[in-house]
Scaffold this motif. Structure first.
Motif, PDB file in Angstrom:
ATOM      1  N   GLN A  63       7.999   6.028   0.190  1.00 35.64           N
ATOM      2  CA  GLN A  63       7.420   5.876   1.530  1.00 35.64           C
ATOM      3  C   GLN A  63       8.046   4.692   2.256  1.00 35.64           C
ATOM      4  O   GLN A  63       8.337   4.763   3.458  1.00 35.64           O
ATOM      5  CB  GLN A  63       5.903   5.716   1.415  1.00 35.64           C
ATOM      6  CG  GLN A  63       5.193   6.992   0.997  1.00 35.64           C
ATOM      7  CD  GLN A  63       3.726   6.772   0.694  1.00 35.64           C
ATOM      8  OE1 GLN A  63       3.296   5.656   0.389  1.00 35.64           O
ATOM      9  NE2 GLN A  63       2.945   7.843   0.777  1.00 35.64           N
ATOM     10  N   LYS A  64       8.283   3.604   1.520  1.00 33.72           N
ATOM     11  CA  LYS A  64       8.952   2.442   2.138  1.00 33.72           C
ATOM     12  C   LYS A  64      10.342   2.835   2.640  1.00 33.72           C
ATOM     13  O   LYS A  64      10.754   2.444   3.733  1.00 33.72           O
ATOM     14  CB  LYS A  64       9.085   1.302   1.118  1.00 33.72           C
ATOM     15  CG  LYS A  64       7.779   0.620   0.739  1.00 33.72           C
ATOM     16  CD  LYS A  64       8.066  -0.486  -0.268  1.00 33.72           C
ATOM     17  CE  LYS A  64       6.789  -1.105  -0.803  1.00 33.72           C
ATOM     18  NZ  LYS A  64       7.062  -2.134  -1.825  1.00 33.72           N
TER      19      LYS A  64
ATOM     20  N   ARG B  68       0.819  -1.221   0.000  1.00 37.72           N
ATOM     21  CA  ARG B  68       0.000   0.000   0.000  1.00 37.72           C
ATOM     22  C   ARG B  68       0.851   1.269   0.000  1.00 37.72           C
ATOM     23  O   ARG B  68       0.323   2.376   0.012  1.00 37.72           O
ATOM     24  CB  ARG B  68      -0.929   0.002   1.220  1.00 37.72           C
ATOM     25  CG  ARG B  68      -1.879  -1.182   1.254  1.00 37.72           C
ATOM     26  CD  ARG B  68      -2.720  -1.231   2.507  1.00 37.72           C
ATOM     27  NE  ARG B  68      -3.696  -0.138   2.547  1.00 37.72           N
ATOM     28  CZ  ARG B  68      -4.587   0.016   3.526  1.00 37.72           C
ATOM     29  NH1 ARG B  68      -4.621  -0.838   4.534  1.00 37.72           N
ATOM     30  NH2 ARG B  68      -5.446   1.015   3.499  1.00 37.72           N
ATOM     31  N   LEU B  69       2.181   1.109  -0.018  1.00 41.98           N
ATOM     32  CA  LEU B  69       3.089   2.261   0.038  1.00 41.98           C
ATOM     33  C   LEU B  69       3.858   2.417  -1.263  1.00 41.98           C
ATOM     34  O   LEU B  69       4.081   1.444  -1.993  1.00 41.98           O
ATOM     35  CB  LEU B  69       4.088   2.093   1.191  1.00 41.98           C
ATOM     36  CG  LEU B  69       3.525   1.905   2.604  1.00 41.98           C
ATOM     37  CD1 LEU B  69       4.655   1.653   3.573  1.00 41.98           C
ATOM     38  CD2 LEU B  69       2.692   3.100   3.031  1.00 41.98           C
ATOM     39  N   SER B  70       4.296   3.653  -1.539  1.00 43.51           N
ATOM     40  CA  SER B  70       5.182   3.893  -2.680  1.00 43.51           C
ATOM     41  C   SER B  70       6.610   3.515  -2.293  1.00 43.51           C
ATOM     42  O   SER B  70       6.921   3.292  -1.114  1.00 43.51           O
ATOM     43  CB  SER B  70       5.124   5.362  -3.082  1.00 43.51           C
ATOM     44  OG  SER B  70       5.738   6.159  -2.071  1.00 43.51           O
ATOM     45  N   GLY B  71       7.495   3.484  -3.297  1.00 44.99           N
ATOM     46  CA  GLY B  71       8.890   3.149  -3.016  1.00 44.99           C
ATOM     47  C   GLY B  71       9.531   4.139  -2.061  1.00 44.99           C
ATOM     48  O   GLY B  71      10.274   3.770  -1.140  1.00 44.99           O
TER      49      GLY B  71
ATOM     50  N   ASP C  11      11.462  11.466  -4.302  1.00 42.12           N
ATOM     51  CA  ASP C  11      11.412  12.622  -5.207  1.00 42.12           C
ATOM     52  C   ASP C  11      12.359  13.702  -4.654  1.00 42.12           C
ATOM     53  O   ASP C  11      12.857  13.602  -3.519  1.00 42.12           O
ATOM     54  CB  ASP C  11       9.984  13.150  -5.332  1.00 42.12           C
ATOM     55  CG  ASP C  11       9.383  13.512  -3.979  1.00 42.12           C
ATOM     56  OD1 ASP C  11       9.865  14.475  -3.373  1.00 42.12           O
ATOM     57  OD2 ASP C  11       8.450  12.792  -3.530  1.00 42.12           O
TER      58      ASP C  11
END
Length: 569
Positions: free
Chosen positions: A471-472, A466-469, A498
């Protein structure tokens, strides 16, 4: 060994099993009394007593059967749970090298499907086998007491029945192991497909995966059917031979009754015991199939338990110096991964890092950058040379003690199927909620975590789906911040962020790196520029070291990497 702690329950089950077998065998003697003393002697009182005894035997049989089934089922659940716990605990002690060659689906199959087969046997088939063995022994003894001549005929027929059981039983055992391995292939295929489902869909690979899985299913069914047919053949042979032998004994015994050599009660009792013996032999043939299947499953489970960790604490581990300053030294290290021993990842490798220094590590793919981290965490030991922290040879220390001194952030961080609290707390299980929130704020992870439906309590999905790269990575950084270790290993911890997030996290990493020895596998110019020193790796060796400006002019490989990776002219 897994049954030994439960010897009182085992003894109770054995007592119940013995009582049940004795009750069954007593019915034959009562039947003889009913016919010879009740019917033939026309004695109603004797007839009534015999029937009361039979009723008592049936009550004992039913109570003993209940006790046996309940105790044995409990033992099956308890022993299987202990076995799974032992296998899981053992897996956590094994080195990463073991998992290079063992598929995760195969491990899962051994802990689930194979353990379930073993549970069936411990919780049912084993007691059935013991019960039938007791009935077989008792039945043969009662046959001998009833008629020696007819018993001799039974004993002559026995080898004809037992031989096919032994021969086909061995075959069933081999086929059972093959069948379980095919099921492991299925588990591995499912696990791999689920893990890579987005890649499967993105490449329109569904039809090929479906075809491959169907082929594995057919192979599994074919192996299972071969095992089933072999067991069915064994059962057919046993039934034909056993009841053919009973027919022959009945014919001989009937003529003996007509000749007055045995009484009708004796013949009835003998036939009753002969049927019990025949039934137990038939049941043993069935149970033997289960036992042989379980033997195949047990072999696979105990293969896991027999695997020895390549990395283990020495008999008398030396403690790490306290406090750890973070001086790192590689001295003439040679290392090759167990799965490819002919290809050294590092050879004649030397490196010294001073306490509190920041070292950036650059190099082409396969140069050995990640291998340095694996060796420092003592996931592997080098085949030659020494690695030390603050002068302590890592081979002399407990791996757990070494890892307490290191915080590691991987480029592809692992997120567990838990909430944010538990994922960050993984860095330090005894941390308070306030410390976890402070680590999340420092890594700029609180921004998105608090916006989730249930905030920090939100389930993050299997492997953090459920997370983006980015966020992980921020959760992994928060985990490292919480750990407060003197040595930091960063495998380009900001690669998936980003520009805005990278700037924020870079500030958090600056605070984290202050006063700590930091090794960074660098893919970005910003990371390289902030390092005290840069080591250039190629083919498992350091070919140059220095600052960015020194290496740009002095080392062609670094200049090329800088141009390609960092955009530096």
């Amino acid at each position: 060994p897994f049954a030994r702690p439960y010897w009182p329950q085992c003894a109770g089950a054995l007592a119940a099993l013995t009582a049940a077998a004795a009750a069954v065998l007593s019915i034959g003697a009562i039947l003889r009394a009913v016919i010879d003393r009740g019917f033939a002697a026309a004695d109603p009182a004797m007839f009534d007593r015999a029937l009361l005894l039979m009723l008592a035997a049936i009550l004992v049989l039913s109570a003993a059967t209940y006790a046996r089934v309940a105790l044995v089922a409990w033992l099956g659940e308890r022993i299987t749970a202990d076995l799974r716990r032992a296998v899981y605990d053992h897996l956590l002690r094994l080195s990463p090298g073991f998992f290079e060659t063992m598929r995760s689906g195969d491990i899962l199959s051994r802990m689930t499907a194979d353990a379930a087969v073993l549970q069936l046997v411990v919780g049912s088939s084993a007691s059935m086998a013991l019960r039938n063995l007791l009935l077989l022994a008792g039945g043969l003894a009662m046959l001998l007491l009833t008629s020696g001549k007819l018993t001799l005929l039974v004993l002559v027929a026995m080898p004809l029945v037992v031989a096919p059981i032994i021969m086909t039983g061995r075959r069933v055992r081999k086929l059972s192991k093959t069948s379980q391995e095919k099921i492991s292939d299925l588990s591995a295929a499912i696990e791999e497909t689920v893990y890579g489902i987005k890649t499967v869909l993105a490449n329109n690979h569904e039809a090929i995966e479906r075809q491959n899985f169907h082929a594995r299913i057919e192979a599994s069914v074919a192996a299972a059917m071969l095992r089933v047919r072999t067991r069915a053949l064994m059962s057919m042979l046993v039934i034909a031979l056993v009841f053919g032998a009973i027919g022959g004994i009945l014919w001989i015994g009937g003529h003996d009754v007509l000749a007055g050599q045995v009484t009708p009660g004796q013949l009835s009792s003998f036939i009753f015991y002969a049927i019990i013996v025949a039934g137990t032999v038939g049941a043993l043939s069935e149970v033997t199939g289960d036992l042989q299947r379980a033997a195949g499953a047990t072999e696979r489970i105990f293969e896991l338990l027999a695997a020895r960790p390549e990395i283990a604490p020495p008999p008398q581990p030396l403690p790490m110096p306290q406090p750890v300053r973070g001086a790192i030294r590689f001295d003439k290290v040679r290392f090759a991964y167990p799965s490819r021993p002919e290809q050294p990842a590092l050879q004649d490798f030397n490196l010294t890092v001073q306490p509190g220094a920041r070292l950036a590590i650059v190099g082409p793919s396969g140069a050995g950058k990640t291998t340095l981290f694996q060796l420092l965490l003592r996931f592997y030991d080098p085949q030659a040379g020494t690695i030390s922290i603050d002068g302590r040879d890592l081979k002399q220390a407990d791996p757990a003690d070494i890892r307490r001194q290191i915080a590691f952030v991987a480029q592809d961080p692992v997120i567990f199927s838990k909430n944010a609290w538990d994922n960050i707390r993984y860095g330090r299980p005894d941390a308070s909620d306030a410390e976890i929130m402070a680590a999340a704020r420092a890594a700029h992870a609180d921004e998105f975590l608090l916006r989730l439906p249930e905030g920090m309590q939100t389930f993050l999905g299997e492997k953090g789906v459920r997370l983006s790269g980015g966020q992980k990575q921020r959760i992994a950084i928060a985990r490292a911040i919480l750990r407060k270790a003197p040595i930091l290993l960063l495998d380009e911890a900001t690669s998936a962020l980003d520009a805005e997030s990278e700037q924020a996290v870079q500030h958090a990493l600056e605070q984290l790196m202050h006063g700590r020895t930091t090794l960074v596998i660098a893919h970005r110019l910003a990371t390289v520029m902030q390092a005290d020193r840069i080591a250039v790796l190629d083919q498992g060796k350091i070919i140059a070291a220095g600052t960015h400006h020194e290496l740009i002019s002095a080392n062609p490989l670094y200049a090329r990497l800088a141009a390609l990776q960092f955009g530096a002219g």
